[in-house]
Enzyme design. Structure first.
Site, PDB file in Angstrom:
ATOM      1  N   GLY A 132       0.785  -1.125  -0.169  1.00  0.00           N
ATOM      2  CA  GLY A 132       0.157  -0.056  -0.009  1.00  0.00           C
ATOM      3  C   GLY A 132       0.746   1.078  -0.031  1.00  0.00           C
ATOM      4  N   TYR A 133       1.510   1.640  -1.317  1.00  0.00           N
ATOM      5  CA  TYR A 133       2.076   2.846  -1.155  1.00  0.00           C
ATOM      6  C   TYR A 133       1.505   3.824  -1.946  1.00  0.00           C
ATOM      7  CZ  TYR A 133       6.569  -0.072  -0.457  1.00  0.00           C
ATOM      8  OH  TYR A 133       7.541  -0.828   0.432  1.00  0.00           O
ATOM      9  N   SER A 134       0.946   3.744  -3.215  1.00  0.00           N
ATOM     10  CA  SER A 134       0.646   4.872  -4.293  1.00  0.00           C
ATOM     11  C   SER A 134      -0.709   5.117  -3.637  1.00  0.00           C
ATOM     12  CB  SER A 134       0.424   4.063  -5.649  1.00  0.00           C
ATOM     13  OG  SER A 134       1.383   3.749  -6.098  1.00  0.00           O
ATOM     14  N   SER A 166      -1.741  -3.877  -5.968  1.00  0.00           N
ATOM     15  CA  SER A 166      -1.923  -5.354  -6.469  1.00  0.00           C
ATOM     16  C   SER A 166      -2.161  -6.485  -5.414  1.00  0.00           C
ATOM     17  CB  SER A 166      -0.469  -5.725  -7.109  1.00  0.00           C
ATOM     18  OG  SER A 166      -0.182  -4.970  -8.044  1.00  0.00           O
ATOM     19  N   GLU A 249      12.008  -4.465  -5.589  1.00  0.00           N
ATOM     20  CA  GLU A 249      11.065  -4.760  -6.140  1.00  0.00           C
ATOM     21  C   GLU A 249      11.608  -4.491  -7.740  1.00  0.00           C
ATOM     22  OE1 GLU A 249       7.883  -1.604  -6.284  1.00  0.00           O
ATOM     23  OE2 GLU A 249       6.796  -3.026  -7.475  1.00  0.00           O
TER      24      GLU A 249
HETATM   25  C1  FAD Z   1       0.127  -3.143 -13.007  1.00  0.00           C
HETATM   26  C2  FAD Z   1       0.524  -2.128 -11.733  1.00  0.00           C
HETATM   27  C3  FAD Z   1       0.446  -2.514 -10.611  1.00  0.00           C
HETATM   28  C4  FAD Z   1       0.871  -1.888  -9.458  1.00  0.00           C
HETATM   29  N1  FAD Z   1       0.801  -2.348  -8.023  1.00  0.00           N
HETATM   30  C5  FAD Z   1       1.102  -1.398  -7.085  1.00  0.00           C
HETATM   31  C6  FAD Z   1       1.029  -1.640  -5.877  1.00  0.00           C
HETATM   32  O1  FAD Z   1       1.029  -2.953  -5.551  1.00  0.00           O
HETATM   33  N2  FAD Z   1       1.307  -0.903  -4.901  1.00  0.00           N
HETATM   34  C7  FAD Z   1       1.218   0.203  -5.164  1.00  0.00           C
HETATM   35  O2  FAD Z   1       1.601   0.946  -4.093  1.00  0.00           O
HETATM   36  N3  FAD Z   1       1.028   0.688  -6.305  1.00  0.00           N
HETATM   37  C8  FAD Z   1       1.196   0.130  -7.146  1.00  0.00           C
HETATM   38  N4  FAD Z   1       0.999   0.539  -8.588  1.00  0.00           N
HETATM   39  C9  FAD Z   1       0.998   1.792  -8.688  1.00  0.00           C
HETATM   40  C10 FAD Z   1       2.165   2.379  -9.546  1.00  0.00           C
HETATM   41  O3  FAD Z   1       3.386   2.375  -8.632  1.00  0.00           O
HETATM   42  C11 FAD Z   1       2.161   3.834  -9.928  1.00  0.00           C
HETATM   43  O4  FAD Z   1       0.906   3.864 -11.025  1.00  0.00           O
HETATM   44  C12 FAD Z   1       3.456   4.597 -10.312  1.00  0.00           C
HETATM   45  O5  FAD Z   1       4.286   4.759  -9.469  1.00  0.00           O
HETATM   46  C13 FAD Z   1       3.152   5.928 -10.934  1.00  0.00           C
HETATM   47  O6  FAD Z   1       1.989   6.793 -10.422  1.00  0.00           O
HETATM   48  P1  FAD Z   1       0.940   7.288 -10.814  1.00  0.00           P
HETATM   49  O7  FAD Z   1       0.075   6.398 -11.696  1.00  0.00           O
HETATM   50  O8  FAD Z   1       0.327   8.105 -10.017  1.00  0.00           O
HETATM   51  O9  FAD Z   1       1.328   8.294 -12.103  1.00  0.00           O
HETATM   52  P2  FAD Z   1       1.976   9.780 -12.042  1.00  0.00           P
HETATM   53  O10 FAD Z   1       3.032   9.488 -11.086  1.00  0.00           O
HETATM   54  O11 FAD Z   1       0.789  10.911 -11.875  1.00  0.00           O
HETATM   55  O12 FAD Z   1       2.630  10.059 -13.302  1.00  0.00           O
HETATM   56  C14 FAD Z   1       1.895  10.220 -14.806  1.00  0.00           C
HETATM   57  C15 FAD Z   1       3.179  10.586 -15.572  1.00  0.00           C
HETATM   58  O13 FAD Z   1       3.704  11.697 -15.480  1.00  0.00           O
HETATM   59  C16 FAD Z   1       5.206  11.356 -15.375  1.00  0.00           C
HETATM   60  N5  FAD Z   1       5.818  11.943 -14.138  1.00  0.00           N
HETATM   61  C17 FAD Z   1       5.444  12.051 -12.783  1.00  0.00           C
HETATM   62  N6  FAD Z   1       6.534  12.486 -12.215  1.00  0.00           N
HETATM   63  C18 FAD Z   1       7.540  12.780 -12.896  1.00  0.00           C
HETATM   64  C19 FAD Z   1       9.005  13.379 -13.070  1.00  0.00           C
HETATM   65  N7  FAD Z   1       9.273  13.976 -11.859  1.00  0.00           N
HETATM   66  N8  FAD Z   1       9.796  13.585 -13.951  1.00  0.00           N
HETATM   67  C20 FAD Z   1       9.207  13.004 -15.081  1.00  0.00           C
HETATM   68  N9  FAD Z   1       8.100  12.389 -15.233  1.00  0.00           N
HETATM   69  C21 FAD Z   1       7.306  12.395 -14.130  1.00  0.00           C
HETATM   70  C22 FAD Z   1       5.323   9.676 -15.092  1.00  0.00           C
HETATM   71  O14 FAD Z   1       6.306   9.334 -15.737  1.00  0.00           O
HETATM   72  C23 FAD Z   1       3.991   9.351 -16.032  1.00  0.00           C
HETATM   73  O15 FAD Z   1       4.001   9.202 -17.303  1.00  0.00           O
HETATM   74  C24 FAD Z   1       0.879  -0.515  -9.767  1.00  0.00           C
HETATM   75  C25 FAD Z   1       0.656   0.237 -11.008  1.00  0.00           C
HETATM   76  C26 FAD Z   1       0.460  -0.646 -11.889  1.00  0.00           C
HETATM   77  C27 FAD Z   1       0.252  -0.230 -13.365  1.00  0.00           C
END
Ligand code: FAD
Length: 397
Positions: A132-134, A166, A249
């Site tokens: 539970g991070y995001s 996940s 990870e």
């Molecule tokens: C299949 C899958 C499984 C997952 N499982 C888990 C899980 O078990 N637990 C959990 O906690 N999370 C999980 N996640 C979440 C995942 O870690 C996040 O989706 C990821 O960290 C991106 O965050 P966001 O979706 O909020 O996108 P955002 O952070 O909002 O990013 C949106 C866009 O902006 C870009 N961006 C953002 N900041 C910057 C920067 N500083 N420089 C350049 N570009 C930038 C990104 O590259 C992206 O293209 C999962 C995601 C997926 C797809």
């Protein structure tokens, strides 16, 4: 660099091969292409395989013996992973997150009571974990997370939301990041809690992905109480715990064995599929793409040996895992695209459509790209890590 193995290591490799021949049901339990639903169908066989590995002492292979691991060396662990990978036998099985980063985090930061309580069920695949991070507003910029935990006597009281968690539907436990001190700087105000998923006030709402699977969920916390003894690390140390977990990870996500399998399958397909009236392998463009994949996998393998060398020297692995994570994501996207391109007109057929190649496996693969591209940190974030921490380039603050 010396890439050869000692006699002892070669003897261990033979032992692993004999074990696989005796215990691994290669048709019943395969590591490749296993989506969550089919993994659940195969649960009894997966559990039996995990149990055989556990009895052999090979589940938490490099973990200290006192915590139920084998205390095995890093090179032997790599041999075990290689041999299991070649046999398409799952090595992290059902306890994937538990073994890949929760267990190592507990061994590094946990109290003796936490190690005793949590490590054995991870090894035996009796308890499963989610992460539970995001949050809806905090993904890449994880340190901005808002989910709150307030101290109330011997408990923390949690309120807020997580997303993209996940396997939250199947997990019994969550490793959770919360803000415990909103007045501290953003990295220092975070703590890590170990939360039972059946806690009162905790609600899991599954999310369907575009490939038709339901791999993750939203998780809501409404006055969820967790005892203080379930905090992992000191209060405010959650960010350090997470950095350790994320390096684990990214290195797990970047394993190359599965890529080798995909490449082998693509090469066979290139001989079987017809493109423009000829076998696809006779197309120069297809051959170049296959060759590019082969050389990228080799570069990743050698980079993996760099991590190994660092570990053998007792140095922590860190930012360099982002290189393989980035390459892996590019390879995953290319794998799905190349497979569909080789299938010509059949490349658009999915699932049970008549004429779908290999049951539409590759089309599903090409719709699953966010699994490895976004999960564990997006490509842009990996590039930032490589630029700032490996190349020493200036960064925005
Ligand atoms: C299949 C899958 C499984 C997952 N499982 C888990 C899980 O078990 N637990 C959990 O906690 N999370 C999980 N996640 C979440 C995942 O870690 C996040 O989706 C990821 O960290 C991106 O965050 P966001 O979706 O909020 O996108 P955002 O952070 O909002 O990013 C949106 C866009 O902006 C870009 N961006 C953002 N900041 C910057 C920067 N500083 N420089 C350049 N570009 C930038 C990104 O590259 C992206 O293209 C999962 C995601 C997926 C797809």
């Amino acid at each position: 660099m010396d890439f050869s193995f000692t006699e002892k290591e070669e003897a261990f490799r033979n032992e692993v091969r004999e074990f696989l021949a005796e215990h691994h049901d290669s048709e019943g339990v395969r590591a490749d292409g296993a989506d969550i639903e089919s993994a659940m169908d195969k649960l009894p066989k997966l559990l039996a395989w995990n149990q055989a590995l556990y009895e052999k002492g090979w589940v938490g292979f490099s973990w200290p013996r006192e915590f139920g691991g084998s205390g095995g060396g890093i090179v032997e662990q790599m041999i075990l992973k290689q041999e299991c990978g070649d046999a398409r036998a799952p090595i992290l099985g059902l306890s994937y997150m538990g073994l890949a980063w929760v267990g190592p985090g507990i061994i590094q930061y946990g109290t003796d009571a936490q190690k005793k309580r949590f490590i054995p069920p991870i090894l035996k695949a009796e308890e499963h974990w989610c992460t539970g991070y995001s949050e809806p507003g905090s993904g890449s910029d994880l340190a901005s997370l808002q989910c709150r935990a307030e101290r109330d006597g011997d408990d923390y009281v949690i309120n807020g939301q997580k997303i993209w968690t996940s396997l939250a539907m199947w997990a019994q436990w969550m490793i959770l990041l919360v803000r415990t001190d909103p007045t501290a700087s953003k990295h220092l105000g975070i703590s890590c809690l170990l939360v039972p998923m059946d806690s009162e006030g905790l609600e899991v709402r599954p999310i369907k992905a575009m490939n038709g699977e339901t791999p993750f969920a939203e998780v809501f916390f409404d006055n969820v109480r967790v005892p203080v003894e379930n905090r992992l690390g000191a209060e405010g140390q959650g960010w350090d715990v997470t950095k350790h977990a994320l390096a684990n990870e990214r290195s797990s996500i970047a394993e190359v064995t599965a890529l080798h399998h995909n490449l082998d399958d693509l090469k066979s397909m290139a001989g079987e599929c017809r493109l423009n009236g000829k076998p696809a392998i006779e197309d120069a463009g297809i051959r170049q793409r296959l060759a590019r994949m082969q050389s990228t996998i080799e570069a990743m393998r050698l980079n993996g040996l760099r991590f190994l060398t660092k570990q053998l020297r007792g140095e922590p692995i860190g930012a360099e895992t982002s290189v393989n994570k980035l390459l892996r994501t590019e390879m995953d996207v290319e794998t799905g695209r190349l497979a569909c391109d080789m299938q010509g007109g059949h490349g658009v057929l999915t699932g049970k459509s008549p004429g779908a190649v290999q049951g539409g496996r590759w089309q599903k693969n090409s719709l699953s790209w966010p699994t490895t591209v976004i999960g564990g940190g997006t490509p842009n974030i990996q590039r930032n890590v490589i630029a700032e921490r490996l190349l020493g380039l200036p960064h925005d603050s």
